[in-house]
Scaffold this active site. Structure first.
Site, mmCIF file in Angstrom:
data_model
loop_
_atom_site.group_PDB
_atom_site.id
_atom_site.type_symbol
_atom_site.label_atom_id
_atom_site.label_comp_id
_atom_site.label_asym_id
_atom_site.label_seq_id
_atom_site.Cartn_x
_atom_site.Cartn_y
_atom_site.Cartn_z
ATOM 1 N N CYS A 114 0.886 -1.563 0.026
ATOM 2 C CA CYS A 114 0.296 -0.177 0.117
ATOM 3 C C CYS A 114 0.758 1.275 -0.214
ATOM 4 O O CYS A 114 0.706 2.311 -0.459
ATOM 5 C CB CYS A 114 -0.831 -0.070 1.403
ATOM 6 N N HIS A 261 -3.674 6.897 1.963
ATOM 7 C CA HIS A 261 -4.107 5.850 0.862
ATOM 8 C C HIS A 261 -5.436 5.442 1.157
ATOM 9 O O HIS A 261 -5.802 5.485 2.367
ATOM 10 C CB HIS A 261 -3.178 4.399 1.377
ATOM 11 N N ASN A 291 -9.963 -0.837 -2.259
ATOM 12 C CA ASN A 291 -8.492 -0.507 -1.581
ATOM 13 C C ASN A 291 -7.950 -0.792 -2.859
ATOM 14 O O ASN A 291 -8.360 -2.503 -2.833
ATOM 15 C CB ASN A 291 -7.813 -1.431 -0.442
HETATM 16 O O1 UT7 Z 1 -4.014 -1.295 3.004
HETATM 17 C C1 UT7 Z 1 -3.563 -1.798 3.667
HETATM 18 C C2 UT7 Z 1 -4.101 -1.848 5.283
HETATM 19 N N1 UT7 Z 1 -5.344 -1.991 5.936
HETATM 20 C C3 UT7 Z 1 -6.097 -1.300 6.175
HETATM 21 O O2 UT7 Z 1 -5.190 -0.837 7.158
HETATM 22 C C4 UT7 Z 1 -7.447 -2.582 6.974
HETATM 23 C C5 UT7 Z 1 -6.799 -2.612 8.361
HETATM 24 N N2 UT7 Z 1 -8.353 -2.856 9.508
HETATM 25 C C6 UT7 Z 1 -9.818 -2.358 8.728
HETATM 26 O O3 UT7 Z 1 -10.039 -2.109 8.343
HETATM 27 C C7 UT7 Z 1 -10.184 -3.639 9.821
HETATM 28 O O4 UT7 Z 1 -9.985 -4.111 11.104
HETATM 29 C C8 UT7 Z 1 -11.700 -4.588 8.641
HETATM 30 C C9 UT7 Z 1 -12.454 -3.537 7.859
HETATM 31 C C10 UT7 Z 1 -10.794 -5.516 7.812
HETATM 32 C C11 UT7 Z 1 -12.365 -5.601 9.689
HETATM 33 O O5 UT7 Z 1 -13.627 -4.918 10.554
HETATM 34 P P1 UT7 Z 1 -13.318 -5.097 11.619
HETATM 35 O O6 UT7 Z 1 -14.247 -4.493 12.878
HETATM 36 O O7 UT7 Z 1 -12.066 -5.272 12.848
HETATM 37 O O8 UT7 Z 1 -13.686 -6.357 11.780
HETATM 38 P P2 UT7 Z 1 -13.340 -8.212 12.753
HETATM 39 O O9 UT7 Z 1 -12.479 -8.609 11.584
HETATM 40 O O10 UT7 Z 1 -12.889 -8.241 14.144
HETATM 41 O O11 UT7 Z 1 -14.918 -9.128 12.026
HETATM 42 C C12 UT7 Z 1 -15.736 -8.864 13.381
HETATM 43 C C13 UT7 Z 1 -17.028 -9.819 12.776
HETATM 44 C C14 UT7 Z 1 -16.968 -10.765 13.079
HETATM 45 O O12 UT7 Z 1 -17.694 -11.762 13.756
HETATM 46 P P3 UT7 Z 1 -17.657 -12.471 15.210
HETATM 47 O O13 UT7 Z 1 -16.610 -12.939 15.309
HETATM 48 O O14 UT7 Z 1 -17.304 -11.233 15.970
HETATM 49 O O15 UT7 Z 1 -18.817 -12.902 15.304
HETATM 50 C C15 UT7 Z 1 -15.693 -11.139 11.810
HETATM 51 O O16 UT7 Z 1 -16.343 -12.984 11.148
HETATM 52 O O17 UT7 Z 1 -17.546 -9.290 11.452
HETATM 53 C C16 UT7 Z 1 -16.865 -10.947 10.754
HETATM 54 N N3 UT7 Z 1 -17.066 -10.414 9.749
HETATM 55 C C17 UT7 Z 1 -17.492 -9.628 8.538
HETATM 56 N N4 UT7 Z 1 -19.601 -9.965 8.600
HETATM 57 C C18 UT7 Z 1 -19.833 -9.929 7.380
HETATM 58 C C19 UT7 Z 1 -15.270 -10.234 9.311
HETATM 59 N N5 UT7 Z 1 -15.887 -10.114 7.870
HETATM 60 C C20 UT7 Z 1 -16.633 -9.686 7.121
HETATM 61 C C21 UT7 Z 1 -17.774 -9.999 6.329
HETATM 62 N N6 UT7 Z 1 -19.063 -9.871 6.252
HETATM 63 N N7 UT7 Z 1 -17.090 -9.317 5.206
#
Ligand code: UT7
Length: 334
Positions: A114, A261, A291
């Protein structure tokens, strides 16, 4: 010492729009989750046989060259940033040289994920500052969609990424405008928090993966420890923006346009709030394109410029954070 400036810029995204609704038909996800967590409404995915990393890079580059006023014969060097090259080797820089019909100039491939575009811009800036080159083509292009796990298993990563390309021509500046400074960082300790581990010569190569034929194997899909990455991103974005401002005796209030970014709209909003910037001072288009890794900054920069949001004399700040971890900023007097 010479100074460099961006003399032309362009971007290209594939026609194929993939909405959150479309993704919810192939994996267990929904529009509400994606928009709430990331701000993304849709992204572009290439259609096989139509676009490639190279072809999109060529299209963006042609627009940038046209707008720069620099003729192809005067381009001295190519820097191409991507994590999704069409071939494992050689990188797409040399292919771009051929496709654009450039002279046999040097072509450097940058793989800093990135942060790739800001790293590539910094390389171009240094070559121009020393006087070695006058006009450098910097291209960033990514086809993410073919490498994602488009099942529920991969949903936390796959809904975020999109395809596209951006390009700039960096030219020796003689009017005081241009790139004031660039700031590059890395912290390899966290390399595996956001990575594709296979295929790699030090680990398992393509032939091993084929021989194992294990459908459970996730090592060739991107892995991201999302919350860990998010927490580091907001800190490093802030640090590297401040580092750039301080290096030039500038204040946050001097920022006319911040192009972060496009990792996650929530990250951009966090930075905006932290620095007290208003909506006109931060540009986001992740809602439309997702992204696009290295391509996200040149796509956003070009779109902001096309919309008249960047004017001569403006202080423009580019800031990136991503896999590596790597992070970087560039401060530009437009
Ligand atoms: O470009 C490079 C740099 N990248 C970044 O800066 C990305 C940084 N991170 C993020 O943007 C966020 O962490 C994400 C958008 C990737 C994820 O968001 P989050 O709030 O951290 O969600 P999480 O991974 O903790 O997941 C929360 C819940 C989980 O379910 P449980 O365990 O709480 O039941 C996941 O399984 O959301 C679930 N989940 C989804 N649900 C529906 C994960 N992905 C999805 C999805 N749709 N696509």
């Amino acid at each position: 010492m010479y100074q460099s400036k961006i003399s032309g810029l362009g971007f290209y995204v594939p026609d194929n729009v993939v909405t959150n609704e479309d993704l919810s038909k192939i994996m267990d996800t929904n529009d509400e989750w994606i928009q709430e967590r990331t701000g993304i409404q849709q992204r572009r995915h290439i259609v096989r046989g139509q676009d490639t990393t190279l072809s999109m890079g060529v299209k963006a580059a042609n627009i940038a060259i046209e707008r720069s006023g620099v003729v192809k014969d005067d381009i001295d060097f190519i820097v191409f940033a991507t994590i999704s090259p069409d071939y494992y080797f050689p990188g797409p820089g040399v292919e771009l040289q051929k496709e654009l019909g450039l002279k046999t100039v040097g072509a450097l491939d940058v793989r800093n994920q990135c942060s790739g575009f800001v790293y590539a811009l910094s390389v171009a800036d240094q070559f121009i500052k020393t006087g070695m080159y006058k006009n450098i083509l910097v291209v960033a292009s990514e086809v993410q969609s073919l490498g994602l796990d488009m099942t529920t298993r991969g949903r936390a990563v796959s809904v975020i990424f999109g395809d596209g390309a951006g390009a700039v021509v960096v030219t020796r500046s003689d009017d005081g405008s241009g790139i004031l400074s660039t700031h590059l960082h890395s912290e390899g300790e966290h390399a595996k928090e956001l990575a594709v581990l296979a295929p790699g010569m030090g680990g398992r190569w393509v032939t091993d993966i084929i021989a194992e034929n294990n459908p459970e194997d996730e090592s060739y899909f991107p892995y991201m420890n999302g919350q860990f990455v998010f927490k580091h991103a907001v800190v490093r974005f802030s640090e590297v923006i401040m580092e750039g401002l301080q290096a030039n005796n500038l204040q946050v209030s001097d920022i006319d346009m911040l192009i972060p970014h496009q990792a996650n709209l929530r990250i951009s909003q966090f930075i905006q709030k932290k620095f007290g910037l208003n909506d006109d001072q931060v540009f986001n288009n992740i809602q439309k394109y997702g992204n696009t890794t290295a391509a996200s900054i040149p796509i956003a920069l070009t779109e902001a410029w096309e919309e008249g949001k960047i004017k001569k004399g403006d202080t423009v700040v580019l800031a990136a954070f991503g896999s590596g971890f790597t992070w970087a900023s560039a401060i530009i007097k437009w």
